[in-house]
Design an enzyme around this catalytic site. Structure first.
Site, short mmCIF file in Angstrom:
data_model
loop_
_atom_site.label_atom_id
_atom_site.label_comp_id
_atom_site.label_asym_id
_atom_site.label_seq_id
_atom_site.Cartn_x
_atom_site.Cartn_y
_atom_site.Cartn_z
N GLU A 35 0.83 -1.21 0.00
CA GLU A 35 0.00 0.00 0.00
C GLU A 35 0.86 1.26 0.00
OE1 GLU A 35 -2.96 0.12 -0.70
OE2 GLU A 35 -3.76 -1.87 -0.27
N TYR A 118 -6.80 5.93 4.12
CA TYR A 118 -6.87 4.83 3.15
C TYR A 118 -6.01 3.65 3.58
CZ TYR A 118 -5.80 1.82 -0.67
OH TYR A 118 -5.59 0.68 -1.40
N ASP A 136 -10.03 4.60 -2.35
CA ASP A 136 -8.92 5.21 -3.07
C ASP A 136 -9.48 6.01 -4.24
OD1 ASP A 136 -9.63 3.33 -4.99
OD2 ASP A 136 -7.58 2.61 -5.30
N CYS A 200 -19.15 -3.08 -17.88
CA CYS A 200 -19.33 -2.80 -16.46
C CYS A 200 -20.47 -3.64 -15.88
CB CYS A 200 -19.62 -1.32 -16.26
SG CYS A 200 -19.91 -0.88 -14.53
N CYS A 206 -26.12 2.39 -12.79
CA CYS A 206 -25.23 3.57 -12.75
C CYS A 206 -26.03 4.85 -12.99
CB CYS A 206 -24.14 3.42 -13.81
SG CYS A 206 -23.02 4.84 -13.91
#
Length: 288
Positions: A35, A118, A136, A200, A206
């Site tokens: 990370e 994060y 993120d 997607c 969406c």
């Protein structure tokens, strides 16, 4: 709020990239190092450096016992080299405060050098399986489009954590997968410039797609150009010191031919302030 988790989790299980930090038993230290390295850095550049790092320093105590200069040197071309020093300090804190074990508690993680919202939650979720929102840049873009109907996310804020919390399933394991899935979707499908909406798994839910893909603007801060920047000069100074056999060089010889003398001076001064370079007896060297 659209029900995003079933299709997104199913898509992730079928399509997730095979990345080292996703392997079973990778461990909290490996997740933490990955990370740190992944911040604003491409995955393809991180993987070989991560493997080299963990082979040399398989535990926080191993890194803490090494000179900071070794951490800066092995960071090589990952960029933002302060992260190497922060990771070294965090390793020392883990050794001294937590008996060498990366903590699980988010507040304990936040108390370590270089760790923010994060990274702390990423370690707690992906290493230990706890239920927290992990947000993120990629996640923020997915939330902005799928939930808020915007083409791009706004500036990062605490609201992002609340938005991600709102779509997390109650089961800890499913919540961890959904966190990873949202990040993965933003990285490979719901990309900033060329989203692949036909591929997607949540396009049916969406809000941005339903609204006809409006351009709602982009007020994110743009990164300054690297070529000709102070960042480039800083990197060039560190490159000289990394390449030297003793990681040092005469002050006047480092970037002596750099076209902008003032920029060279600013670069060296900023590296000294950041603790990445030290000056002793007229020589520059990596931190000892």
């Amino acid at each position: 709020m659209p029900d995003l988790d079933p299709p997104l989790i199913a898509w992730y299980r079928a399509n997730a990239r095979d990345l080292p930090w996703r392997a079973e038993g990778f461990g909290a230290w490996g997740v933490l190092v990955s990370e740190f390295m992944l911040q604003q850095t491409q995955v393809s550049r991180v993987i070989p450096r991560l493997e080299e790092w963990l082979e040399r320093w398989p535990t926080p105590a191993d890194l803490a016992a090494a000179p900071p200069a070794d951490a800066v040197r092995l960071w090589a071309n990952l960029g933002y080299p302060r992260r190497a020093l922060w990771l070294h300090r965090a390793a020392t804190e883990i050794r001294d405060r937590h008996d060498g074990v990366v903590p699980r508690d988010v507040d304990a993680l936040l108390a370590l050098t270089g760790i923010g919202d994060y990274t702390a939650r990423a370690v707690a979720v992906f290493a230990y399986g706890d239920r927290h929102p992990v947000v993120d840049t990629n996640t923020r873009r997915v939330l902005a489009r799928a939930v808020d109907g915007k083409s791009q996310p706004g500036a990062p804020s605490k609201v992002d954590l609340a938005s991600m919390s709102a779509i997390l399933p109650t089961d800890d394991a499913d919540a961890a997968i959904l966190n990873a899935a949202a990040m993965e979707l933003g990285a490979v499908v719901c990309t900033s410039r060329s989203p692949q909406c036909d591929a997607c798994p949540i396009s049916h839910a969406c809000a941005w797609r339903a609204a006809g893909y409006p351009d709602t603007g982009d007020d994110r801060r743009k990164q300054a150009r690297y070529e000709g920047s102070d960042r480039q000069a800083r990197g060039a100074v560190l490159q000289v010191l990394r390449a030297a056999s003793d990681h040092s060089a005469p002050f006047d010889a480092v970037l002596a031919e750099w076209p902008d003398a003032l920029q060279r001076a600013r670069a060296i001064d900023s590296l000294v302030r950041d603790g990445l370079v030290e000056v002793t007896d007229g020589r520059l060297h990596l931190p000892r």
